[in-house]
Every structure is written in C-alpha cells, then in structure tokens.
Design a protein around this motif. Structure first.
Motif, PDB file in Angstrom:
ATOM      1  N   ALA A  72      54.201  16.698  13.190  1.00 28.51           N
ATOM      2  CA  ALA A  72      53.514  16.701  14.489  1.00 28.51           C
ATOM      3  C   ALA A  72      54.251  17.567  15.498  1.00 28.51           C
ATOM      4  CB  ALA A  72      53.388  15.264  15.004  1.00 28.51           C
ATOM      5  N   GLN A  73      55.566  17.602  15.408  1.00 29.47           N
ATOM      6  CA  GLN A  73      56.367  18.400  16.338  1.00 29.47           C
ATOM      7  C   GLN A  73      56.067  19.892  16.202  1.00 29.47           C
ATOM      8  OE1 GLN A  73      60.570  17.509  16.192  1.00 29.47           O
ATOM      9  NE2 GLN A  73      61.135  19.487  17.044  1.00 29.47           N
ATOM     10  N   PHE A  74      55.747  20.338  14.976  1.00 26.58           N
ATOM     11  CA  PHE A  74      55.535  21.768  14.740  1.00 26.58           C
ATOM     12  C   PHE A  74      54.059  22.141  14.621  1.00 26.58           C
ATOM     13  CE2 PHE A  74      59.924  21.230  13.499  1.00 26.58           C
ATOM     14  CZ  PHE A  74      60.528  22.393  13.954  1.00 26.58           C
ATOM     15  N   ALA A  75      53.162  21.169  14.765  1.00 28.73           N
ATOM     16  CA  ALA A  75      51.733  21.470  14.648  1.00 28.73           C
ATOM     17  C   ALA A  75      51.261  22.504  15.662  1.00 28.73           C
ATOM     18  CB  ALA A  75      50.919  20.179  14.756  1.00 28.73           C
ATOM     19  N   ASN A  91      64.383  21.653  10.426  1.00 24.53           N
ATOM     20  CA  ASN A  91      64.941  22.978  10.180  1.00 24.53           C
ATOM     21  C   ASN A  91      64.226  23.681   9.038  1.00 24.53           C
ATOM     22  OD1 ASN A  91      66.795  22.707  12.239  1.00 24.53           O
ATOM     23  ND2 ASN A  91      68.509  22.177  10.915  1.00 24.53           N
ATOM     24  N   LEU A  92      63.867  22.924   8.005  1.00 22.82           N
ATOM     25  CA  LEU A  92      63.147  23.515   6.875  1.00 22.82           C
ATOM     26  C   LEU A  92      61.739  23.953   7.283  1.00 22.82           C
ATOM     27  CD1 LEU A  92      64.150  21.113   3.945  1.00 22.82           C
ATOM     28  CD2 LEU A  92      65.183  23.297   4.585  1.00 22.82           C
ATOM     29  N   ILE A  93      61.048  23.112   8.068  1.00 25.97           N
ATOM     30  CA  ILE A  93      59.708  23.481   8.535  1.00 25.97           C
ATOM     31  C   ILE A  93      59.786  24.674   9.476  1.00 25.97           C
ATOM     32  CG2 ILE A  93      57.699  22.699   9.831  1.00 25.97           C
ATOM     33  CD1 ILE A  93      58.271  19.871   8.887  1.00 25.97           C
ATOM     34  N   ASP A  94      60.758  24.653  10.380  1.00 27.07           N
ATOM     35  CA  ASP A  94      60.947  25.758  11.321  1.00 27.07           C
ATOM     36  C   ASP A  94      61.178  27.059  10.569  1.00 27.07           C
ATOM     37  OD1 ASP A  94      61.566  26.897  14.029  1.00 27.07           O
ATOM     38  OD2 ASP A  94      63.540  27.148  13.123  1.00 27.07           O
ATOM     39  N   ASN A  95      62.007  27.014   9.537  1.00 29.05           N
ATOM     40  CA  ASN A  95      62.291  28.199   8.734  1.00 29.05           C
ATOM     41  C   ASN A  95      61.027  28.699   8.038  1.00 29.05           C
ATOM     42  OD1 ASN A  95      64.577  29.881   7.316  1.00 29.05           O
ATOM     43  ND2 ASN A  95      63.266  29.158   5.670  1.00 29.05           N
ATOM     44  N   ALA A  96      60.230  27.775   7.502  1.00 29.11           N
ATOM     45  CA  ALA A  96      59.003  28.167   6.809  1.00 29.11           C
ATOM     46  C   ALA A  96      58.005  28.820   7.763  1.00 29.11           C
ATOM     47  CB  ALA A  96      58.378  26.946   6.133  1.00 29.11           C
ATOM     48  N   ARG A 154      49.751  28.963   4.573  1.00 26.07           N
ATOM     49  CA  ARG A 154      49.989  27.559   4.864  1.00 26.07           C
ATOM     50  C   ARG A 154      51.441  27.172   4.606  1.00 26.07           C
ATOM     51  NH1 ARG A 154      49.238  24.029   0.146  1.00 26.07           N
ATOM     52  NH2 ARG A 154      48.124  22.517   1.428  1.00 26.07           N
ATOM     53  N   VAL A 155      51.838  26.089   5.259  1.00 19.07           N
ATOM     54  CA  VAL A 155      53.123  25.440   5.010  1.00 19.07           C
ATOM     55  C   VAL A 155      52.812  23.988   4.670  1.00 19.07           C
ATOM     56  CG1 VAL A 155      55.316  24.684   6.005  1.00 19.07           C
ATOM     57  CG2 VAL A 155      54.441  26.973   6.505  1.00 19.07           C
ATOM     58  N   GLU A 202      49.402  28.077  16.720  1.00 23.20           N
ATOM     59  CA  GLU A 202      49.553  29.306  17.499  1.00 23.20           C
ATOM     60  C   GLU A 202      49.677  30.529  16.589  1.00 23.20           C
ATOM     61  OE1 GLU A 202      52.719  31.204  20.736  1.00 23.20           O
ATOM     62  OE2 GLU A 202      52.751  29.057  20.284  1.00 23.20           O
ATOM     63  N   LYS A 203      50.319  30.355  15.418  1.00 20.49           N
ATOM     64  CA  LYS A 203      50.469  31.468  14.474  1.00 20.49           C
ATOM     65  C   LYS A 203      49.287  31.576  13.515  1.00 20.49           C
ATOM     66  CE  LYS A 203      54.122  32.857  12.559  1.00 20.49           C
ATOM     67  NZ  LYS A 203      55.325  33.045  11.709  1.00 20.49           N
ATOM     68  N   GLY A 204      48.347  30.630  13.600  1.00 22.94           N
ATOM     69  CA  GLY A 204      47.211  30.648  12.697  1.00 22.94           C
ATOM     70  C   GLY A 204      47.540  30.156  11.309  1.00 22.94           C
TER      71      GLY A 204
END
Length: 298
Positions: free
Chosen positions: A165-168, A200-205, A213-214, A173-175
C-alpha cells in the motif's frame, strides 16, 4: 598385626584417598561450573585463589574468564560510543538538510522560470542526501549491534499489505501494476525491520522496471518461509548478481536511475540479523526476482 590386617588397612586407606579425590574433583567441577555460569551472565569477577587449594586448571580458567569479561566490557563501551556517534550524526544532519529542502522550495517558487530547473535539481540532491544518511544510519546501527532485532512468530500478510500500500501511488504514477498475492504464510520475523527490507526490495523493483508489473508473494516451506518480489524489468547479468548486495553497488544499467545503492545491502543485513537470507534470480530481458527467506513460523 597380621598380613591380612595390613592388607585391610591398606585397602581402607586407598578407599579413603579415592573418596577424598572424588570429593575434591566434584568441588572443583562445581566451582568451574559456577565460574562459567557467571561468565555467561556477564558478571564474572576474578577472586584471590590459593594455589594450594585450587588446581592450576581453575586458576588459568579464572584468568581467561577475567580477560573475556574485560573484553566484553570494552566491547560494550565501544558500542555505546558508536551508538552516541550515530545519534549525533543523525541529529546534527537533520536540521541542515531540512533547511536546504525548505530554501530550495522557496527559491523554486520565487525565482524566474529559467532558474527553476536548478532549484529543482538542488532539492532533488538534498532529498538524495537525506535518503543516503538515513540508510547509512540504519545500516551502521545494525552492524554495530546497537539495534537488536526481535523476531517472533506471526503472519506475513498484514506486513506485506502495508508495504504494498505504501508504494501503490508510486507504481500508479509510473504506470506499473503492483500486485500483492493474498497469503496466509507465517514466519518468525521482526515486523518493523522485515517491513523495511521488503520496502527496499519493492522500491528497487519499481525504480528499475520501466513497464509491466511488480509482484509480491509469499510461500511456505518446511524450514523457511519465502517472500518474493518479482519485476518485469531489464534484468541483470550473472556477473552482476553476486554484486547486487554490496554497499553502494549500482548496476551498469541503473546509473541513471535514482538511488545510492544501499537499499539491497540493508535488506540483506536485516535478513541475516534474524536468521534468514536473500537471493536474487535474473536473466537479461526476463526481469528479476528477489527472494527473502525467513525462519518458518509453522
């Protein structure tokens, strides 16, 4: 006295000597056990020993434990100094960086149009510096043993949901599609710090995936539970896989992307700090999967 009487007295003396030696050995073993227990608790103190009463083994052990206790105290003092230094660095840098960000924002609002690119770059570099200092402070605390992880059994689902949810918004925004697969997998983990590693792993992806997709998922095994963060990015070569978790390392294809190369290193430190590990799987053009293994909570 007859020979039988002498034999009886000799046997009696032998048994008495044997009994005395056994009592002496038991007393010595009890004392050694007490010394080791005190050393394990961290409160061992050397006493004055009479060499005629105690064996040389006990005396040497007491000297060794005294030296070990002194080293332990010195190590704790060094950790306290490092803890104080890290706290000072963290505190002393927060205000200047916050001021730089504030002034950059004010300049961007008031300066002419042709200068705003420079003020925007100034603000971006200040945010990057802030991110770098935060990551280094966290890493240094873990390495110095200042921060202690507290793993406990629990479900991974709620922690993964909060991280996704934090990175949704950023994914949208990046599509990119940020997909979290529902899971009931459990593990033994520190919720706060494991969330830091997963983020950190999600941010990197998200950084290195231009389109697609991630996916975030979890799977249970007999001894470990595995969290996967899989992307559809360009992937990395086999040569680079072994370097991804080095501090400040950035792949050749990621030099233009934001970041300082600390996130994956910190994620590995967090995993190892609670009995786990991280592995990366990738092929050029086929995306990358980072797998975080934690002790199973089943």
């Amino acid at each position: 006295m007859t020979s039988a009487g002498f034999a009886f007295l000799a046997a009696l003396a032998f048994l008495a000597a044997l009994l005395w030696e056994r009592l002496r050995t038991r007393r010595l073993l009890r004392r050694l056990n007490q010394m080791l227990e005190e050393a394990a608790r961290g409160d061992f103190r050397e006493e004055m020993f009479d060499e005629s009463l105690l064996s040389a083994v006990e005396t040497k052990l007491s000297h060794f434990l005294s030296a070990t206790a002194a080293s332990s105290r010195n190590l704790q003092e060094e950790r306290d100094k490092i803890k104080s230094l890290i706290a000072d660095i963290s505190h002393q840098t927060k205000t200047p960086i916050a001021n730089v960000l504030l002034y950059a924002q004010l300049l961007e609002e008031q300066c002419p149009e042709d200068c705003r690119a420079y003020t925007a770059a100034l603000g971006e570099q200040a945010r990057k510096l802030q991110s770098l200092i935060d990551a280094l402070v966290k890493t240094s605390r873990l390495e110095a043993g200042v921060l202690v992880l507290h793993p406990r059994p629990g479900p991974l689902g709620p922690m993964l949901e909060e991280a996704a949810a934090q990175f949704a918004p950023r994914a949208a925004e990046k599509g990119l599609d940020l997909v979290l697969e529902p899971t009931e997998v459990r593990a033994v983990f520190d919720p706060k710090w494991t969330a830091e590693a997963v983020c950190n792993l999600i941010d990197n992806a998200l950084k290195y995936t231009p389109a697609g997709r991630v996916a975030v998922s979890a799977r249970a095994y007999q001894l470990f539970s595995r969290i996967d963060v899989t992307d559809t990015g360009p992937g990395v070569t086999e040569e680079e896989l072994g370097k991804l978790f080095q501090r400040f390392y950035r792949g050749r294809g990621a030099l233009d992307a934001e970041g300082v190369g600390v996130g994956l290193y910190l994620a590995r430190q967090i995993a190892e700090g609670q009995g786990g590990y991280i592995k990366a799987f990738s092929r050029p053009g086929k995306g990358t999967r980072f797998s975080l293994f934690l002790p199973s909570g089943n």
